[in-house]
Write an enzyme that holds these catalytic residues in place. Structure first.
Site, PDB file in Angstrom:
ATOM      1  N   HIS A  31      52.068 -44.390  42.930  1.00 54.82           N
ATOM      2  CA  HIS A  31      53.455 -43.968  43.159  1.00 54.82           C
ATOM      3  C   HIS A  31      53.692 -43.636  44.629  1.00 54.82           C
ATOM      4  CE1 HIS A  31      54.960 -44.217  39.054  1.00 54.82           C
ATOM      5  NE2 HIS A  31      53.720 -43.915  38.705  1.00 54.82           N
ATOM      6  N   ASP A  33      53.706 -46.697  46.789  1.00 52.75           N
ATOM      7  CA  ASP A  33      54.081 -47.981  47.419  1.00 52.75           C
ATOM      8  C   ASP A  33      55.581 -48.119  47.643  1.00 52.75           C
ATOM      9  OD1 ASP A  33      54.560 -48.413  44.659  1.00 52.75           O
ATOM     10  OD2 ASP A  33      53.662 -50.417  44.635  1.00 52.75           O
ATOM     11  N   GLY A 114      49.599 -55.276  29.095  1.00 54.24           N
ATOM     12  CA  GLY A 114      50.172 -53.951  28.835  1.00 54.24           C
ATOM     13  C   GLY A 114      49.176 -52.829  29.029  1.00 54.24           C
ATOM     14  N   GLY A 116      48.277 -51.810  32.322  1.00 52.19           N
ATOM     15  CA  GLY A 116      48.408 -51.266  33.681  1.00 52.19           C
ATOM     16  C   GLY A 116      47.449 -51.911  34.663  1.00 52.19           C
ATOM     17  N   SER A 118      48.103 -55.016  35.901  1.00 55.34           N
ATOM     18  CA  SER A 118      48.921 -56.023  36.605  1.00 55.34           C
ATOM     19  C   SER A 118      48.858 -57.411  36.006  1.00 55.34           C
ATOM     20  CB  SER A 118      48.565 -56.067  38.092  1.00 55.34           C
ATOM     21  OG  SER A 118      48.868 -54.850  38.677  1.00 55.34           O
ATOM     22  N   SER A 119      48.869 -57.486  34.672  1.00 59.92           N
ATOM     23  CA  SER A 119      48.927 -58.812  34.051  1.00 59.92           C
ATOM     24  C   SER A 119      50.240 -59.506  34.424  1.00 59.92           C
ATOM     25  CB  SER A 119      48.777 -58.702  32.532  1.00 59.92           C
ATOM     26  OG  SER A 119      49.732 -57.816  32.004  1.00 59.92           O
ATOM     27  N   ASP A 160      51.072 -54.409  43.352  1.00 63.16           N
ATOM     28  CA  ASP A 160      50.409 -55.269  42.368  1.00 63.16           C
ATOM     29  C   ASP A 160      50.413 -56.729  42.817  1.00 63.16           C
ATOM     30  OD1 ASP A 160      50.508 -52.850  41.145  1.00 63.16           O
ATOM     31  OD2 ASP A 160      51.874 -53.429  39.554  1.00 63.16           O
ATOM     32  N   TYR A 208      59.570 -44.599  34.929  1.00 61.41           N
ATOM     33  CA  TYR A 208      59.194 -45.113  36.254  1.00 61.41           C
ATOM     34  C   TYR A 208      60.409 -45.127  37.196  1.00 61.41           C
ATOM     35  CZ  TYR A 208      57.155 -48.262  39.777  1.00 61.41           C
ATOM     36  OH  TYR A 208      56.694 -48.818  40.951  1.00 61.41           O
TER      37      TYR A 208
HETATM   38  C1  GLA Z   1      53.205 -50.060  38.898  1.00 67.67           C
HETATM   39  C2  GLA Z   1      54.093 -50.734  39.935  1.00 67.67           C
HETATM   40  C3  GLA Z   1      53.511 -50.591  41.334  1.00 67.67           C
HETATM   41  C4  GLA Z   1      53.188 -49.125  41.647  1.00 67.67           C
HETATM   42  C5  GLA Z   1      52.363 -48.497  40.519  1.00 67.67           C
HETATM   43  C6  GLA Z   1      52.146 -47.026  40.734  1.00 67.67           C
HETATM   44  O1  GLA Z   1      51.968 -50.709  38.802  1.00 67.67           O
HETATM   45  O2  GLA Z   1      54.256 -52.106  39.632  1.00 67.67           O
HETATM   46  O3  GLA Z   1      54.398 -51.122  42.276  1.00 67.67           O
HETATM   47  O4  GLA Z   1      54.342 -48.396  41.919  1.00 67.67           O
HETATM   48  O5  GLA Z   1      52.987 -48.696  39.261  1.00 67.67           O
HETATM   49  O6  GLA Z   1      51.347 -46.818  41.836  1.00 67.67           O
END
Ligand code: GLA
Length: 348
Positions: A31, A33, A114, A116, A118-119, A160, A208
């Site tokens: 949190h 970026d 799903g 976390g 980055s799929s 990501d 988010y």
């Molecule tokens: C998700 C978002 C990223 C980032 C993270 C938290 O993965 O896609 O851009 O904000 O949450 O660090």
């Protein structure tokens, strides 16, 4: 010179292409970026692959994991409402690229969906390459980030997509999300990185976007969080917004220190910063869950584990642990050791 992703000319009809993009795990810096802060992720040895051949005016893809195939005519009128929903990422990318030539083929992935890891970013990046993107890794990541915004409405940052595009074998990436400068940091041999799946999550419809808005509110009051000090955050009137800002400012500092620890081979110091990061995400940023906190607490107590924290956007998802390379951690369907790998590429 900035590295360029390998090129596939989608106009070379009939010639099959295989594009592969890795998922990522964020070691520290969550949190941060979307306010132009610092992150320290690595691309992992789990991939999404888009394979097929050029198809005029349409995209037709099957998915091994998602069952329902995708059939789209180009250009796509409304990427956000494409069905099946996994196709929105593909449609978003095709629209951002202005494609008139699509692809016919298949999507497969070894990235848990799903979780976390980055799929979705990997699907976007692999799609862009398969559709013939000739962009630099930074431009590619920016395009895929825009595609994700359009496809899901989640105002995600760049971490990501940039990690999937720019990963470096054996290295974490220290990314300045304001300048988009990337410094690869070698991972010491005496540590292992282990990921544990804790609970399914989606950022669509989660808090988010509220967190992004709260950070924007903090910036209205004290200016860019990436330049603010902890003392500056004390001037914020609202207690919730103040806590969010405190997380971001302190997390940026932890990332700086964590990169230095890695460079000095201080894995213990690195682990302590991970633990502090989790605590701040839990208490100041409120993106953890009770189930995640319990899993993290248990992991932190394991012999040989230097640090553990939630990773990514939160509200479920995965935990990441850093442990001594000799530590015997459980390996099962939910827990696995990951390796830092190079970024997305055309593989054949
Ligand atoms: C998700 C978002 C990223 C980032 C993270 C938290 O993965 O896609 O851009 O904000 O949450 O660090």
């Amino acid at each position: 010179m900035e590295p360029y992703c390998r090129i596939y000319m989608s106009s070379a009809k009939g010639k099959p292409v295989v594009a592969r993009a890795p998922g990522r795990v964020n070691l520290i810096g969550d949190h941060t970026d979307y306010t132009g802060g610092l992150v320290l992720p690595m691309a992992i040895d789990r991939y999404t692959t888009v394979a097929g051949q050029a198809l005029d005016g349409a995209i037709r893809l099957t998915s091994e994991q998602m069952h329902e195939p995708l059939a789209l005519n180009l250009p796509v009128a409304d990427a956000a409402n494409v069905m099946p929903a996994w196709g929105r990422y593909v449609a978003g990318v095709a629209n951002e690229m202005g494609c008139t030539v699509g692809i016919e083929g298949s999507v497969t992935t070894t990235i848990p969906i799903g979780a976390g890891l980055s799929s979705s970013a990997a699907l976007e990046v692999a799609t862009a390459l398969a559709l013939g993107s000739t962009l630099s890794v930074t431009e590619l990541a920016q395009l895929c980030r825009r595609a994700e915004h359009v496809a899901t409405g989640v105002p995600c940052g760049i971490m990501d997509q940039l990690t999937s595009a720019a990963g470096v074998d054996g290295h974490a990436l220290l990314i300045d999300c304001h300048t988009l400068d990337i410094e690869p940091i070698a991972l010491p041999n005496n540590m292992q990185v282990v990921v544990q799946w804790v609970a399914a999550r989606t950022l669509v419809g989660s808090a988010y976007a509220d967190r992004v808005a709260q950070c924007a509110q903090a910036e209205k009051e004290i200016g860019p969080l990436r330049l603010a000090s902890v003392a500056d955050t004390n001037q914020i009137a609202d207690a919730v917004v103040r806590a969010r800002a405190l997380h971001v400012v302190s997390e940026n500092e932890r990332v700086r220190q964590a990169a230095e620890c890695l460079q000095a081979g201080d894995v213990q110091g690195f682990g302590l910063l991970m633990n502090e990061s989790h605590e701040s995400l839990r208490s100041n940023f409120a993106v953890s869950t009770e189930q995640m906190d319990n899993a993290v607490k248990q992991a932190q107590a394991l012999p040989g584990v230097y640090g553990a924290r939630m990773t990514g956007g939160g509200f479920g998802g995965c935990m990441v642990m850093v442990a001594d390379s000799d530590a015997r951690l459980p390996e099962n369907d939910n827990t696995w050791r990951v390796r830092a790998v190079g970024g997305a590429a055309i593989v054949s």
